[in-house]
Scaffold this active site. Structure first.
Site, mmCIF file in Angstrom:
data_model
loop_
_atom_site.group_PDB
_atom_site.id
_atom_site.type_symbol
_atom_site.label_atom_id
_atom_site.label_comp_id
_atom_site.label_asym_id
_atom_site.label_seq_id
_atom_site.Cartn_x
_atom_site.Cartn_y
_atom_site.Cartn_z
ATOM 1 N N ASP B 25 -5.005 -30.477 -6.778
ATOM 2 C CA ASP B 25 -4.053 -29.497 -7.288
ATOM 3 C C ASP B 25 -2.671 -30.017 -6.935
ATOM 4 O OD1 ASP B 25 -2.375 -27.390 -7.810
ATOM 5 O OD2 ASP B 25 -3.428 -25.938 -6.528
ATOM 6 N N LYS B 87 7.704 -31.278 -9.459
ATOM 7 C CA LYS B 87 6.911 -30.893 -10.621
ATOM 8 C C LYS B 87 7.778 -30.234 -11.701
ATOM 9 C CE LYS B 87 2.599 -28.342 -11.555
ATOM 10 N NZ LYS B 87 1.521 -27.582 -10.878
#
Lengths: 183, 622
Positions: B25, B87
């Site tokens: 993740d 991100k």
């Protein structure tokens, strides 16, 4: 066990019709549960997730098959697309004609106007009433399609019904868009 | 007389060992790695027992970097070189980033994707993410005691093609073999669904550090089918922090802040938000570089008021996803909460009110995505347990082309099940036109300017004809990772031109190769050693796949000559794998690939036929 010198004849053909792909009869009337089950059984065999460790050739084929199965499934499960596809199999491009009966067009123009007014007035009650009326109409066309395609094999008539269904579906989509604006 | 050796069905002659595979993740705030050990999905901890790795990378003057807690601890001292929430920048241009002013980085505007100037040079968000992935890979290999065969990496469901491609590039840069990119809510649904043997319609509400996803799934006997997905790829816990940060500035009347102060205040804002998940008030005390002291108290009520619009911003995509799925709120059987931000009490309450039921929170919202990814990685790696299931995911945003007047023509609609392909025909609009420019876009809006531009390419060599006579078929293919490739060809005269594009925002193969080289201290030998190792892994995989295929269908689907030919190609590859000749390994792999195309096609047909026969038997039994 003895092996043969001849490879087994392969009966499956990439270009077979969508119904055959799922082992279903070529008909408008559809056993939805059976389609769903056949779809899942097929994907369980051919989905790219099952070929992560296979060679490049098998991976490519798996993607092509899964793509084809997805497309066929989407077409068969939607009444409009299914009927349109059945007519295509009969060589009829239902959407190439735009001739519609006058009374039908008048009714739809009335509904369009009503929709536009309800939209600008943010009138949810009218939208809901319109949506109900349109759904009843769409269902009526769908049962008529079943009769015209499956029983009477009257494809030109079915093409006209399908064009009407498209008008109705489009208006329903606009009702949906109007709801969305009010969210 | 030769004795026939009979092997028991199901017992392979070469029993393969457990293949090491992980789920990762790669989060905005924290990242995790998990695996399936003895049939149970577990998060792998570092040597100090920490599961969560803060997604923070600090670049040092000597060219090195530190990742995770150490980097996070130095964020306030070295704000310019310590990259948080990278991100948010993946696959994004400088103008796509809304709150540049609150961030202490020196952004560099680069074509396609923004970059950041650090003490160790200019870094792309892909490189920053790769640093995080490298640490997780090393952690997994140390913990599992071997090399990984691959990883499933999760991405927000609402990530567009540019963001997905950037994630895959980062994994490649980190030396990971990507088994699949998996949508985060779908991963959560696997972990949740398999744990609870759930059936029916479920909603997964996933509010992470920087992204929001909502997915509606139908769970039926081992099939996880995504019906619709929606979200906001620039909305997350970070935005709640920023609201608190702005509130602090306003309340404390501070104006001159240096980058150290900004980073410090931002982390205090986050701490205050976290405190409010369990207490009614949070105190915020900071000494600024100027010597000024900020001393404030934030109540839950004030926090809820300042973030109410953010909570509402998540409910609009939720309504849209339900509409797209053709479902009403009442039909949803359960709502799974995912992501650290769903700990905010007001969010839990708002989602509960919306769905008219208490959301499910029995799995740790920080870990559930990594656990689901690990379960999927285990299956994809070929370690099948008793249970086998199928995931059917969708394209989150419509894909299309620019047509006349700057309008978008949608080719693949949002929520189409992947893999999917669609073709559309176009024509020339000028007499004698020999080239056509194709602009690929993603998004729901009518105007190209309002959609995300994925790439442009030109189809050349169209025969000069009168306007409207050439027929150009453009085909969009989205693979099982949700990644797009586009090809175009001219059909009208039988003259074909063909091009396949990798959208232009992605890194070119040369760029990735350059980054790979940079990441190695002694370039040349390491690069070629790595190339050889990668080619060997590919070759070995194909060899194993071919052996398994022959065992399964060799006798029934191949003639003796055909079988001999394939076995010869396998032998050549096996010999090549034993030597250090990269070209020979590649050549032998390609030859076996080519030599098994027909066999693969027959096997696929058999599979399809089996699926249908099985289906008919089932319905007969009913």
């Amino acid at each position: 066990m003895a092996t043969t010198n001849q490879p087994l004849a392969i009966v499956l053909d990439f270009s077979r019709d969508h119904f055959a792909l799922f082992g279903l009869p070529v008909a408008y009337a559809l056993d939805g549960a059976r389609l769903d089950q056949a779809y899942r059984d097929l994907q369980a065999q051919i989905h790219p997730d099952k070929f992560v460790h296979a060679g490049a050739a098998e991976q490519r084929l798996s993607m092509q098959w899964a793509t084809r199965v997805n497309e066929a499934y989407q077409i068969l499960r939607r009444p409009f697309d299914r009927a349109n596809y059945l007519l295509l199999l009969q060589g009829i491009q239902a959407m190439n004609s735009s001739v519609m009966p006058m009374d039908f067009l008048e009714q739809h123009m009335d509904w369009s106007e009503e929709l536009a007014q309800a939209r600008s007035a943010r009138d949810v009650a009218t939208l809901e009433r319109l949506e109900r009326a349109l759904r009843i109409e769409a269902r009526a066309y769908q049962s008529r399609l079943a009769e015209e395609i499956d029983q009477r094999h009257d494809y030109p008539r079915a093409a006209e019904t399908l064009r009407k269904l498209r008008f109705t579906d489009k208006l329903l989509a606009e009702v949906g868009a109007a709801y969305e604006e009010m969210l | 007389m030769a004795l026939l050796q009979i092997s028991e069905p199901g017992l392979s002659t070469a029993p393969h060992q457990h293949r090491l595979a992980v789920g990762i993740d790669l989060g905005t705030t924290n990242s995790l790695v998990a695996t399936v050990r003895n049939g149970v999905a577990v998060v792998l901890n570092d040597a100090h027992g920490h599961g969560l790795l803060p997604s923070v990378v600090r670049y040092l003057k000597d060219g090195g970097s530190s990742v995770g807690l150490t980097a996070q601890a130095q964020a306030t001292e070295d704000p310019h070189n310590t990259i948080l929430s990278a991100k948010r920048f993946m696959g994004r241009g400088i103008k796509d980033i809304p709150d540049l002013a609150t961030m202490p980085y020196q952004f560099v505007d680069a074509p396609g994707m923004v970059q950041i100037r650090t003490a160790a040079g200019v870094k792309s968000p892909v490189e920053v993410s790769a640093e995080i992935l490298k640490v997780l890979k090393a952690r997994a290999e140390a913990s599992l005691g071997g090399e990984l065969v691959g990883a499933v990496i999760t991405v927000p469901a609402y990530f567009d093609d540019a963001q997905r491609q950037a994630t895959k590039d980062a994994a490649r840069l980190a030396g990971l073999n990507v088994l699949r990119l998996l949508n985060e809510p779908t991963a959560a649904a696997i972990a949740y669904g398999l744990d609870n043997a759930a059936e029916g319609i479920y909603a997964v509400y996933d509010l992470g550090g920087g992204t929001f996803d909502i997915s509606i799934l139908r769970l039926t006997r081992g099939v996880f089918e995504v019906l619709a997905t929606n979200g906001d790829s620039a909305l997350g816990g970070d935005d709640f922090d920023r609201r608190v940060y702005c509130w602090i500035l306003e309340q404390a009347h501070v104006h001159t802040l240096d980058d150290h102060d900004k980073t410090l205040l931002m982390s205090r804002a986050r701490e205050a938000k976290e405190t409010l998940s369990e207490h009614a008030t949070a105190s915020i005390t900071v000494v600024l570089s100027s010597g000024e002291i900020v001393d404030l108290s934030l109540s839950e009520a004030v926090f809820n008021a300042m973030t109410a619009s953010l909570v509402n911003k998540t409910l609009l995509p939720t309504r849209r996803a339900l509409r797209d799925a053709g479902l009403s709120v009442e039909e949803v059987k359960g709502v799974v909460m995912v992501g650290g931000s769903t700990r905010i009490p007001r969010i839990l309450a708002a989602v509960g009110e919306f769905f008219g039921q208490s959301p499910l929170t029995n799995l740790d919202p920080d870990k559930v995505v990594a656990l689901g990814a690990a379960i999927q990685a285990n299956v994809l790696a070929g370690n099948k347990g008793g249970d086998d299931w199928l995931l059917l995911d969708v394209v989150p945003l419509s894909l299309g082309l620019e047509t006349m007047g700057g309008l978008t023509e949608k080719i693949i609609p949002r929520n189409a099940t992947i893999p999917t392909a669609r073709a559309q025909e176009f024509t020339t609009y000028k007499d004698g036109q020999t080239a056509m420019s194709i602009h690929v876009v993603q998004g729901e809006r009518e105007l190209v300017a309002d959609c995300r531009s994925l790439g442009r390419f030109e189809l050349r060599g169209i025969p000069p004809l009168v306007a409207g006579a050439a027929r150009i078929r453009v085909t969009f293919q989205v693979d099982a990772d949700g990644l797009l490739s586009v090809s175009a060809r001219e059909l009208g005269t039988g003259v074909e031109a063909h091009i396949t594009v990798k959208p232009s925002y992605g890194l070119s193969d040369d760029e990735v190769a350059r980054m790979l080289r940079d990441s190695y201290s002694h370039a040349e030998e390491d690069m070629s050693a790595r190339n050889l190792a990668e080619a060997r892994v590919d070759g070995q995989r194909l060899l194993e796949a071919s052996e398994a295929a022959l065992r399964e269908n060799g006798a029934t689907l191949l003639g003796e000559r055909e079988r001999d030919q394939i076995e010869q190609l396998m032998l050549t590859l096996r010999l090549a794998l034993g030597r250090d000749d990269l070209a020979a390994v590649k050549r032998a792999t390609e030859a076996l690939n080519q030599g098994t195309v027909e066999f693969a096609a027959r096997r696929m047909d058999t599979s399809v036929k089996q699926a249908l026969t099985g289906q008919r038997l089932d319905s007969l039994e009913l």
